[in-house]
Design an enzyme around this catalytic site. Structure first.
Site, PDB file in Angstrom:
ATOM      1  N   ASP A  23     -27.380  32.241  -7.306  1.00 58.70           N
ATOM      2  CA  ASP A  23     -27.871  33.557  -7.697  1.00 58.70           C
ATOM      3  C   ASP A  23     -27.110  34.642  -6.935  1.00 58.70           C
ATOM      4  OD1 ASP A  23     -29.988  35.652  -8.527  1.00 58.70           O
ATOM      5  OD2 ASP A  23     -30.748  33.793  -9.389  1.00 58.70           O
ATOM      6  N   HIS A  64     -32.543  39.720  -6.728  1.00 52.58           N
ATOM      7  CA  HIS A  64     -32.925  38.661  -7.660  1.00 52.58           C
ATOM      8  C   HIS A  64     -32.878  37.291  -7.008  1.00 52.58           C
ATOM      9  CE1 HIS A  64     -32.910  36.145 -11.327  1.00 52.58           C
ATOM     10  NE2 HIS A  64     -33.597  37.144 -11.837  1.00 52.58           N
ATOM     11  N   SER A  71     -36.026  33.606 -16.396  1.00 50.74           N
ATOM     12  CA  SER A  71     -35.366  33.388 -15.106  1.00 50.74           C
ATOM     13  C   SER A  71     -36.380  33.331 -13.982  1.00 50.74           C
ATOM     14  CB  SER A  71     -34.351  34.494 -14.835  1.00 50.74           C
ATOM     15  OG  SER A  71     -34.987  35.739 -14.657  1.00 50.74           O
TER      16      SER A  71
END
Length: 1055
Positions: free
Chosen positions: A223, A254, A420
């Site tokens: 990520d 994120h 996600s």
């Protein structure tokens, strides 16, 4: 002899006059056809473009040190020459690698790439593709709502084609209705007065109390990174950076959020496995960009450092980035369990993202706290398998993905929604389950297949969603009798089939199969399932699968199988091609039984015998008597092309943020609502995945052609003409826009692939459709029409449709005053805006053609769920009633719509094909052999079709006598007088030169060009005649010269 010479001497003059007439005619004839012009594409910025280096991934056949690969290339290619090796400085440097990265000057790309590909140690060469995604709701993302993606206002953003992966509470709509779902979903918050701990919903605390907390599980998170001093994590083992930026920190948030869902320990946002070892792979820059080469290095490092689980909350529609896709296989082959988000392109069907659509990856969809499928969650089936027959069931499982709490970038908690987010929920569950198995036994028991078996067999099936929405159902860690915890705790290596049951009586879960029963004479119904082999990374199918009916009724079912003979890595496929035998034409009832398949794998370390397991797929099928012909519709899937591999543009040009046609164009993907409507109307809809020569027209009321992009074999064109005129087949066509100037304007330079992307066709391949419809005197134009209209009180939107420019006399045509948004339509629009009235554009036509009936309409957006404004199912039903049963709606067949003269334009006014695109690269027709595939009737598999000369004999039509080889396509004993419709004289005699050639030979211009020899035969015959006459004249003159030289030479000349 003298008389003979006089005769010969007189003929040259007559022949010369005749040849001159022929020459003048040929000159006039060829002048009718414009020369094809090559389109010169120039960037908007100007004609001169900066020469830049392109980065290419060179894959080698062996793993070696990067320095060894560099030396090899330099020794074979030499230094310089327009290429250079790119050093990759990252943690993978200390390990061997199977690829190198080279920069190649744009001016010598073809030569250098070709030279590299010829080298013995090189596997292949691929562009270094870039990944880009929108991390909506994350600080610094620059996102702008759920529409975030690769395209904005028709322009492509930097990076690989992607879909948005998550969004914050403020950015999502508070209420939504999934218009394309099988049921309406109320997106409410009744149960969400306070945010729930997602871990408590799965009862993770029960496993924590047993001492299972994810300890000694190596969790790789690919990520945006994580900060080393984040207070929510107790076990950050390693942080690595694979980007071009010099930082290990997460500056977007994120990656931190995903890690928090998996392993956070804050009381407000607990993760599932707080003791898991976190390995943070920073593969995205602050601008959310990543390259395939970064992923390949990071994946190699994950393999070398023996990760247990890997979460990848990215995805996109490009399943043809082969270095990436094949590296995923290598990841799972090395016993790393990969979990990935299925995508946020719901509620549309056919929107699965890669790599979650791969069978060796656990693909995760999203649900809300009410156990409803989240509208944003992508739906199946897997579209990459559609060209080979039928897609597979995905997602594998679903998990909560709405308002999930996770860690903020520095401290504190927040909520995000998206698949996600659902993906790390499942990754956290997987970490927890891995820790259940003693560390010494993990590699012997746990693998991508065994973990997926535990998840799908223990999942809780939700009531309402179908299998292409929920897969096996909601992940069930520890709640019901068959929870994944219990399955894994007592797991013994075995092979299984997923789904393990196909039950036509289980609706709506078994949609679309439960919506239409089987019957004799139909195209095979295909069901594509996944083989999960928990016994080993490689397995083999011992013998062909066997159908075991539970009673004698099952003997009327014939099943042909296609399957993976070699199962690697961990997974394979088994496809059932189901067909009811002719003796079951009147049967009504259920068929039940099992399909069995035996798989074996090599013995594990310490074992001496092969591992062997028998898989079972239970079938419960509904069968009805064969429906009447008028109720049977055949859908053409064969002539559909979608992205990838080519730039196939969207059908509605009003949609600016989704410019690619990538949803499959299948009855069970973006046309699934239309399929349901046709079933509700009493029609039976079958799919044709092979050329037109592969079906028997006498069984079907209508052939339905919608939004097709491919070309047609000449045999298909000839057969369709015969099927309609002689065999009474109905034909319904829904076209789309096609305008070369507009296509040129739609091209863009993709900085990822370092190449120009240009549409290979329009919304539909109108030139190809025009070739198909030419025998009936029908053709579409190149206008791009937009506007609202009404028929019989039904309001409709015409969205980027085309117009009808040829239609025969006696037909019924409806037109409306629309604006033309094509480049060539600009002048018309200026006149309209200045007060000049708009002329009606013909968009709908209906006509009888011999024994058959044809209906054409210039737009398909009203049938396609992807970007539909208003549907036109009401119109489709009226058209099918006409084409299949000759039922005529009074309004559509009003006297005012009847054509008292034909609509006709010259050939040079018809849309032309692009000459700057190698269409054969994308086509299943151009440069290919005509062959009936395995989705056609069993009797024509591997042949050219019905009544064609193949392998020395013709195939017998089921239920019909052997057909005489001497007759044409689909020949019958019908009287010849019935084979042609009545020929009528065209009223507008002088309107074109295109059909003037036919008038020369026939005296009158024809209403249906099908009734004469095809266009090229007449001029070709005339041209050959002219050449032969010229040669004859030349030879006679030569003989006369030789005679003057004497008798000997005269005899030689006569020879």
């Amino acid at each position: 002899m003298a008389a003979r010479r006089r005769t010969c001497s007189g003929s040259p003059l007559k022949s010369s006059v005749f040849a001159a007439v022929i020459s003048i005619f040929l000159f006039r004839f060829f002048a009718l056809f414009p020369r094809k012009e090559t389109l010169t594409l120039v960037s908007e910025g100007g004609k001169n473009e900066t020469v830049r280096n392109n980065n290419y991934i060179v894959r080698f056949k062996e793993y070696r040190k990067a320095e060894d690969h560099r030396r090899y290339l330099e020794s074979e290619l030499g230094l310089g020459g327009g290429w250079e090796w790119i050093e990759r400085r990252n943690p993978a440097m200390k390990f061997a690698t199977d690829f190198g990265l080279v920069a190649v000057e744009a001016t010598v790309v073809e030569r250098v790439v070709a030279e590299i590909e010829k080298l013995e140690m090189v596997k292949d060469v691929n562009v270094d593709v870039s990944y880009k995604r929108e991390l909506l709701g994350v600080s610094g993302s620059g996102g702008g709502g759920r529409g975030g993606g690769s395209f904005s206002d028709g322009r492509k953003r930097p990076g690989k084609i992607f879909t948005s992966m998550s969004f914050s509470e403020e950015e999502e709509p508070r209420h939504a209705v999934a218009e394309t779902s099988n049921s309406s979903i109320h997106w409410g918050r009744e149960l969400l007065a306070q945010k729930s701990q997602v871990t408590s919903l799965f009862r993770a605390d029960v496993l924590w109390s047993k001492g299972y907390t994810g300890a000694k599980v190596k969790m790789a998170i690919f990520d945006t990174g994580i900060r080393s001093d984040h207070p929510h994590f107790r076990n950050i083992k390693e942080r690595t950076n694979w980007t071009s930026e010099d930082t290990l920190n997460d500056n977007l948030g994120h990656g931190t959020f995903v890690a928090g869902v998996i392993a956070g320990q804050d009381d407000e946002c607990l993760g599932f496995a707080p003791d898991a070892e976190i390995y943070a792979f920073r593969v995205f820059t602050d601008a959310q960009v990543s390259y395939t080469s970064w992923f390949l290095d990071a994946f190699n490092y994950a393999i070398a450092t023996k990760m247990d689980v890997l979460n990848l909350s990215i995805g996109g529609p490009d399943f043809l980035d082969l270095p990436f896709v094949e590296k995923i296989w290598e990841i799972t082959a090395n016993n790393i369990i990969m979990v990935s988000a299925i995508g946020n392109d719901g509620p549309l069907y056919g929107t699965l993202n890669n790599p979650a659509d791969q069978s060796d990856v656990i693909g995760v969809g999203g649900i809300d706290y009410n156990d409803h499928i989240a509208p944003f969650s992508s739906r199946g089936m897997s579209t990459w398998e559609i060209p080979h027959g039928y897609g597979r069931v995905k997602p594998d499982v679903v998990a909560y993905g709405k308002d999930i709490m996770g860690s903020k970038i520095s401290s504190g908690c927040k909520s995000l929604s998206g698949t996600s987010v659902a993906s790390p929920v499942v990754a956290g569950v997987v970490c927890l389950l891995v820790s259940v198995i003693p560390e010494s036994d993990r590699k012997a028991i746990l693998n991508p297949a065994s973990m997926k078996q535990a998840l799908v067999e223990g999942a809780a099936k939700l009531s309402g969603p179908n299998l292409y929405e929920q897969g096996a159902g909601r992940v069930n860690l520890f709640f019901l009798r068959l929870e994944s915890y219990e399955i894994l705790k007592s797991y013994q290596p075995r092979a299984t089939i997923f789904p393990g049951i196909l039950d036509f009586s289980d609706c709506p879960y078994s949609w679309p199969f439960c919506r239409q029963p089987l019957y004799a004479g139909a195209m095979p119904v295909m069901f594509n399932a996944t083989i999960l082999n928990g016994m080993g990374v490689i397995g083999y199918v011992e013998r062909p699968p066997i159908w075991n009916p539970s009673d004698e009724n099952g003997n009327i079912l014939s099943i042909h199988f296609t399957y993976s003979e070699i199962i690697w890595p961990w997974t394979g496929y088994i496809a059932l091609h189901m067909q009811i035998k002719e003796e079951g034409a009147q049967f009504s009832g259920e068929i039940e039984g099992n399909v069995t398949l035996t798989v074996y794998s090599p013995p594990a370390p310490g074992e001496k015998t092969q591992r062997r397991s028998t898989c079972v797929l239970h079938l419960k099928l509904q069968v009805v008597p064969t429906p009447p012909r008028s109720k049977r519709i055949l859908w053409d899937q064969f002539h559909n092309i979608k992205y990838p591999p080519g730039y196939i543009p969207r059908d509605s040009l009003d949609v600016r943020n989704d410019i690619l046609d990538w949803h499959g164009d299948h009855l069970h993907t973006n046309f699934h609502i239309m399929f349901n409507m046709l079933r509700d109307a009493g029609y039976y809809v079958e799919t044709l995945g092979s050329p037109f020569t592969c079906f028997d027209a006498r069984h079907y009321g209508t052939l339905l052609l919608v939004d097709l992009e491919d070309e047609y074999f000449k045999e298909e064109i000839e057969k369709l003409r015969d099927d309609v005129i002689n065999n009474g087949l109905g034909l319904a066509v829904f076209a789309e826009w096609y305008n070369v100037d507009t296509m040129v304007k739609m091209r863009f330079f993709d900085d990822n692939t370092r190449s120009w992307w240009t549409p290979v066709t329009g919304g539909a391949n109108v030139p190809g459709l025009n070739d198909l419809l030419a025998p009936f005197g029908i053709a579409f134009g190149d206008k791009i029409l937009n506007g609202d209209f009404s028929i019989d009180g039904e309001q409709s939107r015409y969205a980027s449709g085309t117009d009808i420019v040829r239609f025969p006399l006696g037909g019924y045509v409806h037109g409306f005053p629309f604006l033309d948004s094509s480049e060539s339509g600009a002048t018309q629009n200026v006149l309209v805006n200045s007060g000049t009235g708009k002329a009606d554009s013909p968009i709908l036509g209906l006509v009888e053609a011999g024994k058959g009936r044809i209906a054409v309409y210039g737009d398909s957006n009203c049938l396609d769920s992807s970007h539909m404004v208003t549907n036109c199912y009401w119109l489709l039903k009226k058209l099918l009633d006409f084409t299949s049963a000759n039922a005529r709606d009074p309004l559509l067949f009003s006297q005012s719509a009847k054509q008292d003269m034909a609509i006709y334009v010259d050939d040079n006014q018809l849309p032309s094909r692009r000459t700057d695109v190698n269409f054969s690269s994308y086509s299943a027709v151009l440069g290919r052999d005509l062959i009936c595939r395995r989705d056609s009737r069993f009797e024509v598999w591997g042949t050219k079709g019905y009544n064609l000369h193949v392998r020395g004999r013709n195939r017998r039509l089921p239920g019909y006598p052997i057909i005489d080889l001497g007759r044409g396509l689909n020949s019958t004993t019908v009287d010849q007088s019935n084979k042609r419709p009545k020929v009528t004289e065209r009223r507008n005699k002088g309107d074109t030169q295109g059909n003037h050639l036919l008038g020369i030979l026939n005296g009158n211009e024809l209403d249906m060009p099908v009734l004469v020899t095809s266009h090229w035969l007449v001029p070709a015959a005339i041209a050959i005649t002219g050449v032969l006459l010229f040669l004859s004249i030349w030879r006679i003159r030569q003989r006369r010269r030789r005679r003057k030289r004497g008798s000997g030479s005269g005899r030689l000349g006569n020879l």
